[in-house]
Design a protein around this motif. Structure first.
Motif, PDB file in Angstrom:
ATOM      1  N   LEU A  66     -35.687 -68.066  13.155  1.00 60.45           N
ATOM      2  CA  LEU A  66     -34.441 -67.333  13.470  1.00 60.45           C
ATOM      3  C   LEU A  66     -34.369 -66.081  12.440  1.00 60.45           C
ATOM      4  CD1 LEU A  66     -32.258 -70.469  13.856  1.00 60.45           C
ATOM      5  CD2 LEU A  66     -32.826 -68.785  15.680  1.00 60.45           C
ATOM      6  N   PRO A  67     -33.823 -65.033  12.809  1.00 63.05           N
ATOM      7  CA  PRO A  67     -33.668 -63.952  12.023  1.00 63.05           C
ATOM      8  C   PRO A  67     -33.006 -63.985  10.974  1.00 63.05           C
ATOM      9  CG  PRO A  67     -33.303 -63.458  14.432  1.00 63.05           C
ATOM     10  CD  PRO A  67     -33.132 -64.921  14.206  1.00 63.05           C
ATOM     11  N   LEU A  68     -31.931 -64.561  10.752  1.00 57.46           N
ATOM     12  CA  LEU A  68     -30.930 -64.489   9.665  1.00 57.46           C
ATOM     13  C   LEU A  68     -30.471 -65.925   9.091  1.00 57.46           C
ATOM     14  CD1 LEU A  68     -28.346 -61.651  11.088  1.00 57.46           C
ATOM     15  CD2 LEU A  68     -30.403 -61.306   9.583  1.00 57.46           C
ATOM     16  N   PRO A  69     -30.043 -65.830   7.911  1.00 53.15           N
ATOM     17  CA  PRO A  69     -29.753 -67.310   7.094  1.00 53.15           C
ATOM     18  C   PRO A  69     -28.556 -67.783   7.904  1.00 53.15           C
ATOM     19  CG  PRO A  69     -30.205 -65.388   5.477  1.00 53.15           C
ATOM     20  CD  PRO A  69     -30.172 -64.741   6.754  1.00 53.15           C
ATOM     21  N   GLU A  70     -27.311 -66.855   8.304  1.00 55.81           N
ATOM     22  CA  GLU A  70     -26.312 -67.503   8.685  1.00 55.81           C
ATOM     23  C   GLU A  70     -26.835 -68.113  10.027  1.00 55.81           C
ATOM     24  OE1 GLU A  70     -25.664 -63.180   9.323  1.00 55.81           O
ATOM     25  OE2 GLU A  70     -26.608 -64.517   7.817  1.00 55.81           O
ATOM     26  N   GLN A  71     -27.666 -67.703  10.667  1.00 55.03           N
ATOM     27  CA  GLN A  71     -28.042 -68.303  11.952  1.00 55.03           C
ATOM     28  C   GLN A  71     -28.578 -69.493  11.862  1.00 55.03           C
ATOM     29  OE1 GLN A  71     -30.260 -65.001  13.636  1.00 55.03           O
ATOM     30  NE2 GLN A  71     -28.673 -64.472  14.699  1.00 55.03           N
ATOM     31  N   THR A 102     -37.290 -66.131   7.134  1.00 55.32           N
ATOM     32  CA  THR A 102     -37.182 -65.629   5.955  1.00 55.32           C
ATOM     33  C   THR A 102     -35.592 -65.625   5.734  1.00 55.32           C
ATOM     34  OG1 THR A 102     -39.030 -64.149   6.364  1.00 55.32           O
ATOM     35  CG2 THR A 102     -37.728 -63.569   4.484  1.00 55.32           C
ATOM     36  N   THR A 103     -35.352 -66.564   4.714  1.00 56.07           N
ATOM     37  CA  THR A 103     -33.833 -66.824   4.448  1.00 56.07           C
ATOM     38  C   THR A 103     -33.490 -66.771   2.868  1.00 56.07           C
ATOM     39  OG1 THR A 103     -32.141 -68.213   5.354  1.00 56.07           O
ATOM     40  CG2 THR A 103     -34.168 -69.410   4.837  1.00 56.07           C
ATOM     41  N   ASP A 104     -32.038 -67.206   2.749  1.00 53.63           N
ATOM     42  CA  ASP A 104     -31.644 -67.325   1.567  1.00 53.63           C
ATOM     43  C   ASP A 104     -32.096 -68.909   1.098  1.00 53.63           C
ATOM     44  OD1 ASP A 104     -30.603 -67.959  -1.199  1.00 53.63           O
ATOM     45  OD2 ASP A 104     -28.671 -67.142  -0.317  1.00 53.63           O
ATOM     46  N   ASN A 107     -29.610 -71.511   0.648  1.00 61.04           N
ATOM     47  CA  ASN A 107     -29.107 -71.781   1.917  1.00 61.04           C
ATOM     48  C   ASN A 107     -29.786 -73.127   2.385  1.00 61.04           C
ATOM     49  OD1 ASN A 107     -27.476 -71.724   4.531  1.00 61.04           O
ATOM     50  ND2 ASN A 107     -29.182 -71.042   5.521  1.00 61.04           N
ATOM     51  N   THR A 108     -31.280 -73.031   2.294  1.00 63.10           N
ATOM     52  CA  THR A 108     -32.445 -74.186   2.840  1.00 63.10           C
ATOM     53  C   THR A 108     -31.920 -75.329   1.794  1.00 63.10           C
ATOM     54  OG1 THR A 108     -33.936 -72.341   3.177  1.00 63.10           O
ATOM     55  CG2 THR A 108     -34.813 -74.526   3.098  1.00 63.10           C
ATOM     56  N   LEU A 109     -31.635 -75.207   0.612  1.00 59.79           N
ATOM     57  CA  LEU A 109     -31.765 -76.211  -0.269  1.00 59.79           C
ATOM     58  C   LEU A 109     -30.260 -77.153   0.067  1.00 59.79           C
ATOM     59  CD1 LEU A 109     -32.537 -74.790  -3.922  1.00 59.79           C
ATOM     60  CD2 LEU A 109     -33.650 -76.821  -2.741  1.00 59.79           C
ATOM     61  N   ASP A 110     -29.381 -76.299   0.516  1.00 60.90           N
ATOM     62  CA  ASP A 110     -28.031 -76.984   0.881  1.00 60.90           C
ATOM     63  C   ASP A 110     -28.113 -77.797   2.035  1.00 60.90           C
ATOM     64  OD1 ASP A 110     -25.115 -77.338   0.459  1.00 60.90           O
ATOM     65  OD2 ASP A 110     -24.839 -75.805   1.724  1.00 60.90           O
TER      66      ASP A 110
END
Length: 444
Positions: A66-71, A102-104, A107-110
């Motif tokens: 997906l393109p964005l972290p929020e997605q 490619t994200t934050d 965010n992935t850890l959470d």
């Protein structure tokens, strides 16, 4: 046992991955926020899922692209998110989630913390193209962060989708490595765009310069494979400006977190952010060079030229399915003969040498910033070398880093060549120190 895969995200990056997984024999169920993708998905032989939760039901591996972290966050923990998929208590199954976005990494850890009690192991695996849109023919590299046990379990899945994968450490390391390689790509894009404007202003033939540059010290991923999308005025349909703005913002945030100065990187981020304020979010990512053209009242377009890519001006172009392989084993699609160009030209001279030498120095300068970022992450030197060379940040300078020496005498010409053009990246280069410490000599 054939693994069952849930795949979320059927865009430019996701579709080639889905095809590769199906061709390898995996069972794939796909969801995308756009219901119009269902027809394509079923046509490929995959199953369609109406929600992320449905895509994640009764699977062994879940992949998000997906393109964005929020997605990513909404897909995993939002309404009908993947982590809400019902679990069959009668089946002993340990699911691995692979996020190729490619994200934050925070965010992935959470999300990973929420996934663990549900029996889901989490991996980040951002992607670097090894040639322009290498994802179309499995020519990509994955930088994987997370448990080694999970990586070992899904290695065959990653191998089906790409050429290489590196387990780089814990979650956070994969995203950090990807941002490091993107930094090289994005800064080179800005510098080369500015240098093409200088070349055009000096009357150099840009198509000729592209062909010369590919065999010079200036060569890098951007010079070699992105230039045609500037010369045909398409600005490259493969990626949106929104993504590049996001990536550079994440890179600067990482540098702040690690206490790394990143002067060229910060200027690069500012220029992409500026372009993001001028053009729509879904505009092509090379619109950042269109911004330069407008600032300098010039256009790099060559009438009648079309890029050798379906993401250029000719959307019907198809790669010939033959590849050139370099000395380091990296491959790219072969170019038809019509894209060749005579390398003897009246304009071949000191001005061209200067511009190419400046590009080499830029690649060197941003490489030093990227390596500093990598060292601050704690990456081993050998791993750092591999991830740079197997990425969209690869360059002649990196390949010859142990013996690259700038030709200071040739760099002396740049201030005069720039004249009154607006060129923030080139003007930020510390050329005076290089010129001052070297005797006058001709470039080889």
């Amino acid at each position: 046992m054939t693994l069952s895969i849930g795949f979320i995200g059927a865009g430019n990056m996701g579709r080639p991955f889905i095809r590769a997984l199906l061709e390898t024999g995996f069972r794939v169920t796909v969801h995308d926020y756009d219901p119009g993708c269902e027809r394509w998905v079923r046509g490929q032989g995959a199953q369609w899922a109406a929600t992320p939760a449905a895509a994640a039901q009764d699977i062994d591996v879940l992949i998000t692209c997906l393109p964005l972290p929020e997605q990513v966050r909404e897909t995993m923990i939002g309404h009908n998110g993947a982590l809400a998929a019902p679990v069959d208590d009668d089946v002993d199954r340990e699911v691995v989630w692979i996020d190729t976005s490619t994200t934050d990494y925070h965010n992935t850890l959470d999300i990973a913390r929420m996934a663990a009690p549900l029996g889901v192991m989490s991996l980040e695996a951002p992607v670097s193209n090894l040639s322009h849109m290498g994802v179309d023919f499995n020519n990509v590299c994955f930088y994987v962060g997370g448990e080694k046990k999970a990586y070992d379990k899904v290695r065959g899945v990653l191998d089906a989708m790409g050429q290489y994968s590196f387990h780089v450490g814990a979650i956070g390391q994969g995203q950090s490595v990807k941002l490091l390689t993107n930094l090289l790509f994005y800064c080179a894009t800005l510098a080369w765009g500015e240098l093409l404007l200088v070349a055009q202003n000096q009357g150099l033939d840009l198509r000729w310069l592209w062909n010369v540059a590919k065999t010079s010290r200036a060569n890098c991923f951007v010079v070699d494979q992105v230039t045609p999308m500037l010369l045909d005025g398409s600005y490259d349909h493969s990626c949106t400006l929104e993504i590049t703005v996001k990536d550079m913002a994440l890179t600067v945030a990482l540098a702040d977190e690690l206490g790394v100065d990143l002067p060229l990187g910060r200027l690069t981020e500012a220029r992409y952010r500026q372009a993001g304020g001028l053009y729509p979010a879904r505009a092509n990512h090379l619109k950042v060079v269109a911004m330069m053209e407008t600032e300098n009242q010039r256009r790099l377009l060559i009438e009648g030229f079309t890029a050798p890519s379906p993401y250029g001006a000719d959307r019907n172009y198809r790669h010939p399915h033959t590849f050139d392989v370099d000395a380091r084993g990296r491959r790219k699609p072969s170019l038809p003969e019509r894209f060749g160009y005579p390398l003897s030209h009246p304009a071949c001279g000191r001005y061209a040498q200067c511009l190419l030498e400046v590009m080499a120095w830029t690649n060197h300068s941003i490489l030093q910033e990227a390596l500093q970022l990598g060292r601050a992450m704690g990456l081993e030197p050998s791993l750092l070398d591999q991830v740079v060379s197997r990425s969209c940040g690869a360059s002649w300078v990196d390949d010859h880093r142990d013996r690259y020496v700038p030709h200071g005498a040739v760099l002396r010409d740049l201030p005069r060549l720039m004249e009154s053009l607006h060129l923030p990246i080139l003007r930020a280069l510390d050329l005076d120190a290089v010129v001052a410490c070297q005797p006058v000599r001709q470039a080889s």
